[in-house]
Design an enzyme around this catalytic site. Structure first.
Site, PDB file in Angstrom:
ATOM      1  N   ASP A  69     -33.016  16.855 -35.143  1.00 43.29           N
ATOM      2  CA  ASP A  69     -32.052  16.778 -36.248  1.00 43.29           C
ATOM      3  C   ASP A  69     -30.662  16.494 -35.676  1.00 43.29           C
ATOM      4  OD1 ASP A  69     -30.951  17.055 -38.813  1.00 43.29           O
ATOM      5  OD2 ASP A  69     -30.863  19.252 -38.695  1.00 43.29           O
ATOM      6  N   GLU A  86     -27.112  11.913 -35.178  1.00 39.58           N
ATOM      7  CA  GLU A  86     -26.307  10.706 -35.487  1.00 39.58           C
ATOM      8  C   GLU A  86     -25.443  10.297 -34.303  1.00 39.58           C
ATOM      9  OE1 GLU A  86     -26.505  13.434 -37.426  1.00 39.58           O
ATOM     10  OE2 GLU A  86     -27.888  12.578 -38.847  1.00 39.58           O
ATOM     11  N   ASP A  91     -30.942  14.841 -46.081  1.00 36.77           N
ATOM     12  CA  ASP A  91     -30.643  15.864 -47.085  1.00 36.77           C
ATOM     13  C   ASP A  91     -30.526  15.289 -48.483  1.00 36.77           C
ATOM     14  OD1 ASP A  91     -30.667  17.520 -44.927  1.00 36.77           O
ATOM     15  OD2 ASP A  91     -28.484  17.610 -44.734  1.00 36.77           O
TER      16      ASP A  91
HETATM   17  O1  MIG Z   1     -26.274  20.849 -41.014  1.00 35.31           O
HETATM   18  O2  MIG Z   1     -31.089  22.607 -39.513  1.00 35.31           O
HETATM   19  O3  MIG Z   1     -31.213  17.449 -42.499  1.00 35.31           O
HETATM   20  O4  MIG Z   1     -33.299  19.233 -42.809  1.00 35.31           O
HETATM   21  O5  MIG Z   1     -32.716  21.965 -42.612  1.00 35.31           O
HETATM   22  C1  MIG Z   1     -27.561  20.990 -41.526  1.00 35.31           C
HETATM   23  C2  MIG Z   1     -30.602  22.790 -40.799  1.00 35.31           C
HETATM   24  C3  MIG Z   1     -28.541  20.830 -40.403  1.00 35.31           C
HETATM   25  C4  MIG Z   1     -29.850  19.182 -41.593  1.00 35.31           C
HETATM   26  C5  MIG Z   1     -31.224  18.678 -41.827  1.00 35.31           C
HETATM   27  C6  MIG Z   1     -32.003  19.705 -42.603  1.00 35.31           C
HETATM   28  C7  MIG Z   1     -32.022  21.007 -41.849  1.00 35.31           C
HETATM   29  C8  MIG Z   1     -30.602  21.478 -41.585  1.00 35.31           C
HETATM   30  N1  MIG Z   1     -29.861  20.448 -40.865  1.00 35.31           N
END
Ligand code: MIG
Length: 826
Positions: A411, A414, A489
């Site tokens: 995650d 980016e 999200d």
């Molecule tokens: O700033 O890890 O898209 O699926 O549950 C949020 C927490 C960070 C973004 C992800 C989401 C995940 C969440 N993450």
């Protein structure tokens, strides 16, 4: 030196407008052609060089750089370089050069320099815009192309909004966009590839440039489109069809395809931000089993870690992870854990210390380690462009894997950075980039892909004979080689359910086969009906996972009362029944690049009604799905393309093309089966390896036309290892032929060395009002039996009058055989 100077120009420009309007475009000017060398011809002016290379008869690379020397070949996307030499004829006169292959004729006009692509019958496919061809402005590069009024554009990776990209402009810049909606652009993943479709004929363009780029598909002008980037070369690939499948096949040959995923990744997965502590995870697992709702994986989000330090456990929440995971494994669950790229600046934290000692972190231009704030607080970021950093990162998974973790979820790559307007790292942060020492501005769009590559390769080294499941939020063209993706999200709204469909279809058209959206929506909480409808659609996502944000209401299939729980259970059960079919669709995708969830235009490029479908799609070759994406509906409009179709619920047969309204109460999603298909299915299991497939059930949907034939290959392997690459798989071909008097099913002998456990084959022939009189197998008569008796027997046939289905059961011996079903002819 060239790179350094252009880099500085980009940083200056980054603040300026990205609009080409007002830009000082310099064009390549009048060109002269050099003698071709092999399959490459080079054109030069005093200010630019263009090389055009024939890679295949339908694949041409065009590479323009300002200056006098072509740029380095440093693609992060392209993996195929060993193209067999295609036959090319070079010709032309003083004004034009022609480059001819067996499928294309390219005409290069020298003054001013313009390219045009024709098929071999002389039909113009695509050409540079008359008034602008290729140009640059400082570090920016751009190409302009003719945009005929009837041409439509598809792909461009993860984009919300309509499937057809015509008339709008799009940016490629991977972005953390919590709370995004239909108008948000860019989103997380960027694939600078599109398919152009006109009069049923397709071509494709892949602009292989990792800098921030933009595609103006006619937003600015009604008669041309353009693409360009803030830096790098104007380096693009032109693909010719004429079918869109062929274009996508070549594109994915160039950049790589989704390798066959493990079978458990195709089951249903349950996630939330976050399931903790251990007792809650066990509670979720127990509920699935007690309620008999199939599920293969449970996700652990960031709260499993010690203060968000990646590769650690919070021991108060999860005192004995290995024990928990092995207990859950016995219940048939696999655990997937999240891993973010940010490493907490904590001098006592081993990962941070290793990163510093090894010089693994991204640095600022002044040489200091770049830091930014993410979940763990101030953090450093691995430089995944360096081989040894990817090796290191891959090795860090050892502990999690030893604990029994089955899959990894990447995650925030980016990479996202909190509390800065850009939401990401400084553009001038320095990456190794194979010794080019490039700024973040160049690497940004591949950061997530490289992280997922490091993860995938690490898992492969740690468990060499197990197919890994890696899921990443960010990627670039070709990222399907390493990881599955999800759409980030989204929100729990009816709009987002609808948006997920063209979004995932567009991703499939961009090579991203293993993709899904958070079922039920991430932000907010869905209404009970929305969750049920979303799951009805979501079981057809190639990757099928429920996920929701921190603090939202419970979002499990049983969270909405008994009535909806049983509808939700049936939805998930349908996915499990279809697993053999889905597995074969993934096999096909690994071989051809065709997506599992397919826009209708792939199959019906010459049918404008099919091309215009945003929410209806094909699931594999033979199922058409039209999810209900509005509240309170009990009917739904469905478009059926040409050919005959069976309503999956009741075998009612419809001739396409047709627009029709079908009943679609809350417990029913419109599904149609192509007449002339064989759908491999299996019994419902609670997780994929609960029991071997038995019987392998082939649902046969006849054309019901005398003298016709249809069939399919059936593929299977152990579902988890790479042994299939060494011959341990089975493949057989089934062929069905029809006459007025009966149906003949011929099975080929098994190919491959995979031996499934002893089992039966069951053919269920949807007979269309015909009544069977006898069944013969290899010229011996098969005994008729009752439905109940047949369930226990290994051989026999029966007829279900109400369903009008003939069932023929045989032991699966791996040998060729022929079964004849004779109908009553009076
Ligand atoms: O700033 O890890 O898209 O699926 O549950 C949020 C927490 C960070 C973004 C992800 C989401 C995940 C969440 N993450």
């Amino acid at each position: 030196m060239r790179i350094r100077l252009r880099t500085i120009a980009v940083l200056v420009l980054a603040a300026a407008t990205t609009s080409p309007v007002g830009a000082e475009w310099r064009t390549v000017g009048a060109m002269t052609a050099e003698q071709p060398a092999g399959n490459t011809i080079t054109f030069r002016s005093d200010r630019a060089v263009v090389t055009l290379t024939v890679l295949a008869p339908d694949l041409i690379r065009v590479h323009m750089v300002p200056g006098t020397t072509p740029g380095p070949d440093d693609s992060y996307a392209v993996v195929k370089t060993d193209w067999p030499t295609a036959a090319v004829e070079f010709g032309g006169d003083g004004a034009t050069r022609t480059i001819r292959t067996s499928e294309l004729e390219i005409r290069a006009q020298l003054v001013p320099f313009r390219l045009a692509f024709y098929d071999r019958s002389g039909r113009l496919i695509s050409k540079d815009a008359d008034d602008l061809g290729m140009g640059w402005d400082g570090a920016r590069v751009r190409a302009w192309k003719w945009m005929p009024s009837e041409e439509h554009y598809f792909g461009l990776g993860e984009k919300a909004g309509l499937l057809d990209k015509r008339g709008r402009s799009y940016v490629m810049w991977n972005t953390d966009v919590f709370g995004w909606d239909e108008s948000t652009d860019p989103l997380y993943q960027d694939v600078p590839f599109f398919i152009g479709l006109r009069d049923g004929r397709a071509y494709g363009i892949f602009f292989d440039n990792t800098w921030r780029s933009s595609f103006d598909m006619g937003a600015r002008s009604p008669d041309h489109y353009s693409f360009g980037a803030e830096g790098g070369d104007l380096d693009y690939y032109f693909f010719y069809g004429p079918g869109p499948k062929k274009v996508l096949g070549r594109f994915t040959e160039l950049v790589g395809r989704t390798p066959l995923p493990p079978r458990w990744s195709m089951g249903y997965h349950q996630s939330r931000y976050s399931y903790y502590p251990e007792s809650r995870v066990r509670f979720i697992a127990d509920n699935f089993r007690q309620r008999h709702i199939p599920c293969d994986a449970i996700f652990l989000d960031i709260h499993y870690m010690d203060g968000y330090r990646v590769f650690t456990w919070d021991k108060s929440r999860f005192p004995d992870p290995a024990r928990m995971i092995s207990d859950l494994r016995r219940q048939g669950f696999r655990i997937v854990t999240i891993i973010d790229p940010g490493i907490k600046l904590d001098p006592n934290y081993w990962v941070y210390r290793q990163g510093l000692a090894g010089d693994y972190f991204v640095r600022k231009p002044d040489g200091k380690v770049y830091t930014g704030k993410v979940w763990p607080g101030e953090s450093a970021f691995p430089d995944f462009t360096r081989d040894r950093v990817r090796d290191w990162w891959g090795s860090l998974y050892k502990g999690l894997l030893n604990d029994g973790v089955a899959g990894i979820w990447n995650d925030m790559n980016e990479p996202a950075v909190f509390n800065v307007p850009s939401k990401t790292m400084d553009l001038d942060a320095v990456f190794y980039d194979r010794g080019l020492h490039s700024p973040h501005a160049k690497i940004h769009n591949v950061y997530g892909m490289l992280m997922s590559e490091a993860t995938e390769e690490g898992l492969l080294r740690l468990r060499p004979n197990e197919r890994p499941l890696v899921i990443t939020r960010d990627t670039y063209a070709g990222g399907q080689r390493y990881a599955a993706v999800w759409t980030g999200d989204n929100s729990s709204t009816w709009d987002h359910l609808r948006i997920s469909l063209p979004e995932l279809l567009g991703m499939g058209l961009s090579g991203l086969t293993l993709a899904g959206a958070d079922i039920g929506g991430f932000a907010l909480s869905p209404s009970p009906e929305l969750y049920t409808r979303w799951l009805e659609a979501g079981i057809f996502y190639p990757y099928c996972r429920t996920h929701t944000e921190y603090g939202s209401r419970n979002q499990e299939p049983w969270s909405y009362g008994n009535r909806l729980e049983s509808i939700n259970r049936r939805s998930i059960e349908l996915r499990y029944r279809l697993l053999p079919y889905l597995y074969n669709a993934f096999r096909e995708s690994a071989d051809t690049g065709l997506p599992v969830m397919r826009a209708l235009l792939l199959e019906y490029p010459d049918d404008p009604s099919a091309v215009g479908q945003n929410e209806e799609f094909l699931f594999g070759d033979d199922l058409l799905v039209a999810p209900v994406v509005k509240d309170g509906e009990d009917e739904w409009n469905v478009y059926l393309p040409r050919g005959d179709w069976y309503d999956f619920r009741n075998d009612h047969r419809v001739a396409g093309p047709a627009n029709m309204t079908v009943e679609a109460p809350l417990d029913r999603v419109p599904i149609f089966v192509r007449a002339g298909s064989v759908i491999p299915t299996q019994q419902v299991v609670q997780y994929v390896d609960e029991a071997p497939i038995n019987p392998v059930t082939f649902e046969v949907y006849p054309l019901a036309r005398s003298g016709r034939q249809f069939g399919r290959d059936y593929y299977e392997d152990d579902g988890i290892s790479f042994d299939y690459q060494r011959g341990s798989y089975l493949r057989e071909h089934l062929e069905v032929s029809e006459t007025d008097r009966g149906i003949t099913i011929s099975a080929s002998a098994r190919e491959g060395s995979y031996e499934p456990p002893a089992r039966s084959l069951l053919f269920k022939i949807h007979a269309q009002r015909r009544v069977p009189a006898r069944v013969e197998v290899d010229n011996g008569t098969l005994d008729r039996s009752t439905l109940e008796a047949l369930q226990k027997a290994s051989k026999g046939w029966t007829y279900d009058e109400n369903a009008n289905v003939v069932s023929v059961k045989l032991p699966d011996e791996g040998k060729a055989f022929t079964a004849r079903i004779g109908f009553n002819t009076h």
